[in-house]
Design a protein around this motif. Structure first.
Motif, PDB file in Angstrom:
ATOM      1  N   GLU A 252     -17.389  -8.020   5.308  1.00 41.93           N
ATOM      2  CA  GLU A 252     -15.933  -8.013   5.064  1.00 41.93           C
ATOM      3  C   GLU A 252     -15.637  -7.706   3.604  1.00 41.93           C
ATOM      4  OE1 GLU A 252     -14.293 -11.219   8.402  1.00 41.93           O
ATOM      5  OE2 GLU A 252     -15.037 -11.930   6.454  1.00 41.93           O
ATOM      6  N   SER A 253     -16.462  -8.248   2.706  1.00 44.66           N
ATOM      7  CA  SER A 253     -16.282  -7.977   1.280  1.00 44.66           C
ATOM      8  C   SER A 253     -16.487  -6.502   0.975  1.00 44.66           C
ATOM      9  CB  SER A 253     -17.258  -8.827   0.465  1.00 44.66           C
ATOM     10  OG  SER A 253     -17.166  -8.516  -0.911  1.00 44.66           O
ATOM     11  N   ALA A 254     -17.539  -5.912   1.562  1.00 50.24           N
ATOM     12  CA  ALA A 254     -17.804  -4.476   1.357  1.00 50.24           C
ATOM     13  C   ALA A 254     -16.665  -3.631   1.906  1.00 50.24           C
ATOM     14  CB  ALA A 254     -19.122  -4.087   2.020  1.00 50.24           C
ATOM     15  N   GLN A 255     -16.124  -4.044   3.082  1.00 50.11           N
ATOM     16  CA  GLN A 255     -15.024  -3.297   3.682  1.00 50.11           C
ATOM     17  C   GLN A 255     -13.771  -3.389   2.818  1.00 50.11           C
ATOM     18  OE1 GLN A 255     -15.298  -1.298   6.446  1.00 50.11           O
ATOM     19  NE2 GLN A 255     -13.289  -0.612   5.743  1.00 50.11           N
ATOM     20  N   GLU A 256     -13.524  -4.558   2.220  1.00 54.17           N
ATOM     21  CA  GLU A 256     -12.377  -4.714   1.325  1.00 54.17           C
ATOM     22  C   GLU A 256     -12.509  -3.779   0.122  1.00 54.17           C
ATOM     23  OE1 GLU A 256     -11.679  -8.692   0.102  1.00 54.17           O
ATOM     24  OE2 GLU A 256     -10.958  -9.365   2.061  1.00 54.17           O
ATOM     25  N   ASN A 257     -13.730  -3.698  -0.421  1.00 55.27           N
ATOM     26  CA  ASN A 257     -13.948  -2.792  -1.563  1.00 55.27           C
ATOM     27  C   ASN A 257     -13.707  -1.349  -1.161  1.00 55.27           C
ATOM     28  OD1 ASN A 257     -14.660  -4.782  -3.424  1.00 55.27           O
ATOM     29  ND2 ASN A 257     -16.785  -4.805  -2.761  1.00 55.27           N
ATOM     30  N   THR A 258     -14.193  -0.972   0.042  1.00 53.75           N
ATOM     31  CA  THR A 258     -13.983   0.390   0.529  1.00 53.75           C
ATOM     32  C   THR A 258     -12.499   0.658   0.743  1.00 53.75           C
ATOM     33  OG1 THR A 258     -16.123   0.337   1.650  1.00 53.75           O
ATOM     34  CG2 THR A 258     -14.585   2.044   2.332  1.00 53.75           C
ATOM     35  N   ASP A 259     -11.803  -0.317   1.346  1.00 52.93           N
ATOM     36  CA  ASP A 259     -10.373  -0.154   1.585  1.00 52.93           C
ATOM     37  C   ASP A 259      -9.612  -0.047   0.265  1.00 52.93           C
ATOM     38  OD1 ASP A 259     -10.870  -0.302   4.273  1.00 52.93           O
ATOM     39  OD2 ASP A 259     -10.278  -2.408   4.473  1.00 52.93           O
ATOM     40  N   MET A 260     -10.050  -0.808  -0.743  1.00 54.22           N
ATOM     41  CA  MET A 260      -9.386  -0.757  -2.042  1.00 54.22           C
ATOM     42  C   MET A 260      -9.521   0.635  -2.658  1.00 54.22           C
ATOM     43  SD  MET A 260     -10.254  -2.913  -5.509  1.00 54.22           S
ATOM     44  CE  MET A 260     -11.832  -2.065  -5.679  1.00 54.22           C
ATOM     45  N   VAL A 261     -10.744   1.201  -2.618  1.00 54.82           N
ATOM     46  CA  VAL A 261     -10.960   2.552  -3.135  1.00 54.82           C
ATOM     47  C   VAL A 261     -10.150   3.554  -2.323  1.00 54.82           C
ATOM     48  CG1 VAL A 261     -12.668   4.386  -3.460  1.00 54.82           C
ATOM     49  CG2 VAL A 261     -13.236   2.038  -4.069  1.00 54.82           C
ATOM     50  N   SER A 262     -10.136   3.332  -0.988  1.00 51.97           N
ATOM     51  CA  SER A 262      -9.420   4.253  -0.103  1.00 51.97           C
ATOM     52  C   SER A 262      -7.922   4.227  -0.388  1.00 51.97           C
ATOM     53  CB  SER A 262      -9.684   3.887   1.351  1.00 51.97           C
ATOM     54  OG  SER A 262      -8.999   4.755   2.218  1.00 51.97           O
ATOM     55  N   SER A 263      -7.357   3.023  -0.546  1.00 48.28           N
ATOM     56  CA  SER A 263      -5.911   2.921  -0.744  1.00 48.28           C
ATOM     57  C   SER A 263      -5.498   3.352  -2.139  1.00 48.28           C
ATOM     58  CB  SER A 263      -5.436   1.480  -0.493  1.00 48.28           C
ATOM     59  OG  SER A 263      -6.010   0.592  -1.431  1.00 48.28           O
ATOM     60  N   GLN A 264      -6.326   3.054  -3.129  1.00 41.75           N
ATOM     61  CA  GLN A 264      -5.955   3.347  -4.506  1.00 41.75           C
ATOM     62  C   GLN A 264      -6.315   4.758  -4.939  1.00 41.75           C
ATOM     63  OE1 GLN A 264      -7.582   0.312  -7.051  1.00 41.75           O
ATOM     64  NE2 GLN A 264      -6.125  -1.213  -6.386  1.00 41.75           N
ATOM     65  N   PHE A 265      -7.286   5.366  -4.308  1.00 39.72           N
ATOM     66  CA  PHE A 265      -7.723   6.683  -4.767  1.00 39.72           C
ATOM     67  C   PHE A 265      -7.792   7.702  -3.631  1.00 39.72           C
ATOM     68  CE2 PHE A 265     -11.460   9.513  -5.239  1.00 39.72           C
ATOM     69  CZ  PHE A 265     -10.908  10.378  -6.172  1.00 39.72           C
ATOM     70  N   LEU A 266      -8.638   7.423  -2.623  1.00 38.37           N
ATOM     71  CA  LEU A 266      -8.909   8.449  -1.612  1.00 38.37           C
ATOM     72  C   LEU A 266      -7.655   8.850  -0.849  1.00 38.37           C
ATOM     73  CD1 LEU A 266     -12.346   7.351  -0.104  1.00 38.37           C
ATOM     74  CD2 LEU A 266     -11.873   9.101  -1.811  1.00 38.37           C
ATOM     75  N   SER A 267      -6.878   7.871  -0.382  1.00 40.35           N
ATOM     76  CA  SER A 267      -5.689   8.201   0.406  1.00 40.35           C
ATOM     77  C   SER A 267      -4.691   8.996  -0.419  1.00 40.35           C
ATOM     78  CB  SER A 267      -5.035   6.925   0.941  1.00 40.35           C
ATOM     79  OG  SER A 267      -5.896   6.276   1.843  1.00 40.35           O
ATOM     80  N   ILE A 268      -4.480   8.549  -1.668  1.00 38.40           N
ATOM     81  CA  ILE A 268      -3.533   9.260  -2.540  1.00 38.40           C
ATOM     82  C   ILE A 268      -4.048  10.666  -2.834  1.00 38.40           C
ATOM     83  CG2 ILE A 268      -2.480   9.260  -4.834  1.00 38.40           C
ATOM     84  CD1 ILE A 268      -2.584   6.199  -4.727  1.00 38.40           C
ATOM     85  N   PHE A 269      -5.354  10.756  -3.124  1.00 40.71           N
ATOM     86  CA  PHE A 269      -5.958  12.039  -3.479  1.00 40.71           C
ATOM     87  C   PHE A 269      -5.883  13.024  -2.315  1.00 40.71           C
ATOM     88  CE2 PHE A 269      -9.948  14.593  -4.233  1.00 40.71           C
ATOM     89  CZ  PHE A 269      -9.443  15.306  -5.314  1.00 40.71           C
ATOM     90  N   THR A 270      -6.291  12.571  -1.123  1.00 40.32           N
ATOM     91  CA  THR A 270      -6.285  13.473   0.036  1.00 40.32           C
ATOM     92  C   THR A 270      -4.864  13.807   0.464  1.00 40.32           C
ATOM     93  OG1 THR A 270      -6.568  11.533   1.477  1.00 40.32           O
ATOM     94  CG2 THR A 270      -8.540  12.778   0.921  1.00 40.32           C
ATOM     95  N   THR A 271      -3.942  12.841   0.389  1.00 38.09           N
ATOM     96  CA  THR A 271      -2.542  13.135   0.715  1.00 38.09           C
ATOM     97  C   THR A 271      -1.986  14.186  -0.227  1.00 38.09           C
ATOM     98  OG1 THR A 271      -2.206  10.890   1.562  1.00 38.09           O
ATOM     99  CG2 THR A 271      -0.235  12.148   0.991  1.00 38.09           C
ATOM    100  N   PHE A 272      -2.316  14.041  -1.504  1.00 38.82           N
ATOM    101  CA  PHE A 272      -1.893  15.001  -2.529  1.00 38.82           C
ATOM    102  C   PHE A 272      -2.366  16.408  -2.164  1.00 38.82           C
ATOM    103  CE2 PHE A 272      -2.239  16.717  -6.964  1.00 38.82           C
ATOM    104  CZ  PHE A 272      -0.902  16.565  -7.311  1.00 38.82           C
ATOM    105  N   LEU A 273      -3.638  16.523  -1.776  1.00 41.89           N
ATOM    106  CA  LEU A 273      -4.185  17.828  -1.414  1.00 41.89           C
ATOM    107  C   LEU A 273      -3.582  18.352  -0.111  1.00 41.89           C
ATOM    108  CD1 LEU A 273      -7.984  17.414  -2.303  1.00 41.89           C
ATOM    109  CD2 LEU A 273      -6.213  18.556  -3.627  1.00 41.89           C
TER     110      LEU A 273
END
Length: 853
Positions: A252-273
């Motif tokens: 669960e801790s690893a998933q939270e870290n992944t979700d944090m990266v996803s919400s703060q960077f990956l989602s914004i980055f991919t949405t931007f593209l």
């Protein structure tokens, strides 16, 4: 139907060049979309794997159960846990080991004296956990820290700062600490966790520099014994945990870290593209539609003959749609391969520019392949639908006419419809930004404005081309006059060709205007709120940086040149149940250095139980001076504060102000985000700045800037954003240029006999080339001028909508120099698009051209 297919295939074979531009437009749009989706899937899978590997030995994480989250932040702040709990946890059956995880902000200084990282991702420091299975970092070189001042850093950070084992440098915590690098580490097999920097210290140093008091940790990591699952481990730990503390599994801790990266960077980055992929495909739609419209017009006699020979309307329409389908499928399939190539290229390129793309194979999901393929086919077929329907309506008698040119103009219905849409767009937009502020209404108005521009294009093209081409008659004589008349020949075609470029230029102009407005807003904010002479700050944004030492403001205050030096710290608390950011400062010095507007009450009387808030927040919370407000801090304590002042402006000072005395019992890792300095009368800015810089050098060498320089640097991230936007929009502009070139090439085929006659009566090759080039420039000028007007309007809408949705006052600014550059680039692009068609026209054989039917 078989006959229609055979006719379509034979037509494609005979006229491959006709559809080259269409193929490229679809190919580029689909490739960008597919590349974005593949890259996003690959990054998510890579981070999943990296976090999973890094925490594979952690069975459970014990931490505070509650987090305080402030507006605009996705990750909340949790209170520390007592490290004495480690002993209790180790006695629980099934626990093999437990270790405190002390974590805080710590920014290393590189060999060149500049801080490493800080441009978005966090700069972390913590204790080096000796249990290798609980430590997410693996020692790659050297050894673990054993005494005070020794640190291990992740290898990526060491490479950026040119640091090697044995080097001595400074770690900002934010107080400067002299450290020696004794080891290099990796995270999940990588040189670091993306661009996050990490410095591992001894436990004693971590407690000394990263916590408010010894015996506290961000969390406690627990390793399970043989045969004990993570879920079972959490169930065994939960009964012994004190109130307000929870245990979650390592997964669960690893998933939270992944979700944090996803919400703060990956989602914004991919949405931007993805947004720019959509823009590119929208531009491609106009180019594709124009190509098929011209092809259908050129084949009027051919289609009429088919009708005269017995072909039905449906068969003629099907012939055009089959051609579009073949182009769509082949271009989209090629685009998928191109998208995979783009993702692979970015995977190789990112590490070279300093962004560690996690290792691993490309992840190609079904959605990443099916969606771009479907979008490419739908866009191409949708663009060809109206021309195909027009082809089906061809009358058999048209075979007897000299018909090869689309000379359709703008209808009265189109003019009325376009003007109606424009009026509706203005009404909806003004309602959304001025009457009843609403992002959705403003967005709807912007979309309607775009549609109205497209609908009115053929209506406006004739007038616009006459005005824009007027100077050509005088400057280029007959050549210029012919170029203008050619552009006027088919208003619909000119408008459709220019619309693709118009959209690209409009989006460029939109971001240019919005970027200039953000800079003007920042300059206005600093000029209006900041009354000091110089500002001391750290060049960082996002979660990066370690801030400034709280002791620095006091050291600067001691200088004989300084009248007032005030540091602005940051804290968090729940104010009447809602997470809010607190400004921790000396309110008396704050009032002397910042313009806070009209103040009700007194900032001098806050003490240890008083709070000052802005008028906006006071109205939201229904508070006024003398009222009580309950603050709940991250340490779990709740205290009642009295509102002793209500002030007007909050841009730099924040919405809630408390004293350092009030914050001290609840602080975790204290730091300032900004120090404002005012000099005594008679002290020049240069003299005072030099004295402040000398003192600041002893505290990690933060940046000392004048008020104007601080305003400019605060807006520095805007230029980075615009550079990325321009690079991405280059694809849309390229597709628009392909559309212009393709249209001109097809128009030359259409005017072969005419061009031959011009050459026969004395027009030279250079004059013919110039005529085609100037026609291209006129079409580009029409698209560029329309795009600049639409972009400036949409920029104004975006600024006003942002102003209405925010408590801060946004300033609207139009940057004339940048927009002139955009206009010149648009015209140059038009000239460039006309080069190949012009050369092809000049190579026509005169006798063959005259003989062409």
């Amino acid at each position: 139907m078989n006959a229609a297919v055979r006719l379509s295939v034979s037509s494609l074979r005979a006229h491959k060049r006709r559809f080259a531009g269409t193929f490229l437009a679809v190919f580029l749009g689909v490739a960008f979309l597919a590349g974005t989706l593949v890259m996003g899937d690959t990054l998510r899978a890579s981070f999943d794997s990296m976090f999973g590997n890094a925490t594979s030995g952690t069975g459970a994480v014990v931490r505070s159960a509650d987090a305080i989250t402030t507006p605009g932040e996705s990750e909340g702040v949790r209170r520390p846990v007592d490290t004495a709990l480690v002993g209790t946890l180790e006695k629980v059956p099934g626990v093999a080991a437990a270790a405190p995880d002390i974590e805080g902000a710590g920014q290393l200084v590189g060999k060149n004296g500049k801080p490493i990282g800080g441009q978005g991702p966090p700069t972390l420091a913590g204790n080096w956990i000796t249990d290798s299975e609980l430590n997410p970092y693996r020692l790659a070189e050297g050894r673990a820290p054993q005494k005070s001042g020794e640190v291990v850093v992740n290898r990526g950070t060491a490479d950026k700062g040119d640091l090697k084992i044995g080097d001595t440098t400074t770690l900002r915590t934010p107080d400067p600490v002299k450290v020696t690098v004794v080891g290099l580490a990796t995270f999940g097999g990588e040189d670091g966790m993306a661009q996050v920097t990490f410095t591992g210290m001894t436990r004693a140093d971590a407690e000394k520099y990263l916590t408010a008091r010894p015996g506290e940790a961000a969390s406690i990591k627990v390793r399970a014994g043989p045969g004990v699952s993570e879920k079972e481990l959490v169930d065994r730990l939960t009964p012994v945990l004190p109130k307000g503390v929870e245990a979650i599994t390592g997964q669960e801790s690893a998933q939270e870290n992944t979700d944090m990266v996803s919400s703060q960077f990956l989602s914004i980055f991919t949405t931007f593209l993805l947004v720019f992929s959509g823009i590119a495909l929208l531009v491609a739609t106009f180019s594709i539609h124009n190509t098929f419209a011209i092809v259908v017009a050129q084949r009027t006699r051919e289609n009429a003959l088919l009708r005269a020979l017995g072909a039905s309307r449906r068969q003629v329409t099907a012939t055009t749609l089959v051609e579009a389908t073949v182009v769509a499928v082949t271009a989209s399939a090629a685009g998928l391969a191109g998208g995979i190539g783009i993702a692979a290229g970015l995977q190789a390129l990112f590490p070279a520019i300093g962004f560690p793309f996690p290792d691993g194979n490309l992840v190609i999901s079904v959605l990443s392949m099916v969606l771009p393929l479907a979008v490419g086919i739908v866009v191409c077929l949708g663009s060809a639908l109206l021309p195909a329907a027009r082809a089906g309506r061809t009358a058999p008698l048209a075979a007897l006419r000299e018909t090869a040119v689309d000379a359709s103009g703008a209808s009265r219905l189109r003019a009325v419809t376009g003007l109606g849409l424009a009026a509706l767009a203005v009404a909806v937009t003004l309602t959304g930004v001025l009457v009843s502020p609403s992002i959705w209404l403003a967005g709807l108005g912007a979309v309607l404005a775009l549609v109205s521009f497209v609908v009115l294009g053929p209506v406006a093209s004739s007038t616009a081309v006459r005005i824009l081409g007027g100077p050509l008659d005088r400057l280029r004589g007959v050549t210029g006059s012919l170029a203008r008349r050619n552009a006027l020949r088919s208003p619909k075609r000119t408008a459709a060709t220019a619309s693709a470029l118009m959209i690209g230029v409009a989006v460029v102009s939109l971001f240019t205007v919005f970027g200039a407005s953000l800079k003007a807003t920042m300059d206005q904010t600093v000029s209006r709120s900041f009354a000091g002479d110089v500002a001391v700050s750290t060049p960082s944004f996002g979660a990066g940086g370690s801030g400034l030492s709280p002791r620095l403001a006091g050291a600067i205050q001691q200088l004989p040149q300084v009248d007032t030096a005030v540091g602005l710290g940051r804290g968090v608390a729940q104010v009447d149940g809602k997470g809010r950011a607190l400004t921790v400062t000396d309110p008396v010095a704050l009032e002397r250095t910042f313009d806070l507007g009209k103040v009700q009450g007194s900032l001098r009387d806050l003490g240890a139980d008083g709070i000052a808030i802005t008028r906006t927040e006071a109205d939201k919370q229904h508070l006024t001076t003398g009222d009580k407000a309950q603050l709940a801090f991250t340490d779990g304590k709740k205290e009642t504060f009295t509102v002793r002042a209500v002030y007007g402006q909050s841009e730099l000072a924040g919405d809630y102000v408390i004293t350092r005395t009030a914050w001290a019992p609840h602080r975790i890792q204290d730091s300032d985000t900004l120090i404002a300095v005012s000099f005594k009368d008679g002290v020049s800015t240069d003299t005072g700045k030099a004295a402040v810089t000398k003192v600041a050098a002893q505290y990690g060498n933060p940046e000392v800037q004048t008020r104007d320089d601080y305003a400019q640097s605060s807006a520095g991230g805007i230029d980075m954003m615009l550079t990325l936007v321009y690079a991405l929009l280059a694809l849309a502009v390229l597709i628009a240029l392909l559309g212009i070139a393709n249209t001109l090439t097809l128009a030359i085929h259409e005017r072969t006999r005419e061009l031959g006659l011009l050459r026969a009566v004395g027009q030279t090759r250079s004059q013919l080339r110039a005529m085609v080039r100037w026609e291209s420039v006129l079409v580009a000028a029409f698209g560029t001028v329309g795009g600049l007007g639409l972009g400036a309007f949409l920029g104004w809408v975006l600024v006003k909508a942002s102003d209405g949705a925010s408590d801060s006052a946004f300033a609207f600014a139009i940057p004339p120099v940048q927009l002139v550059i955009v206009a010149l680039v648009g015209l140059a692009a038009g000239a460039l698009a006309g080069l190949r068609p012009a050369r092809r026209a000049a190579r026509l054989d005169v006798l063959r051209a005259i003989a062409t039917e």
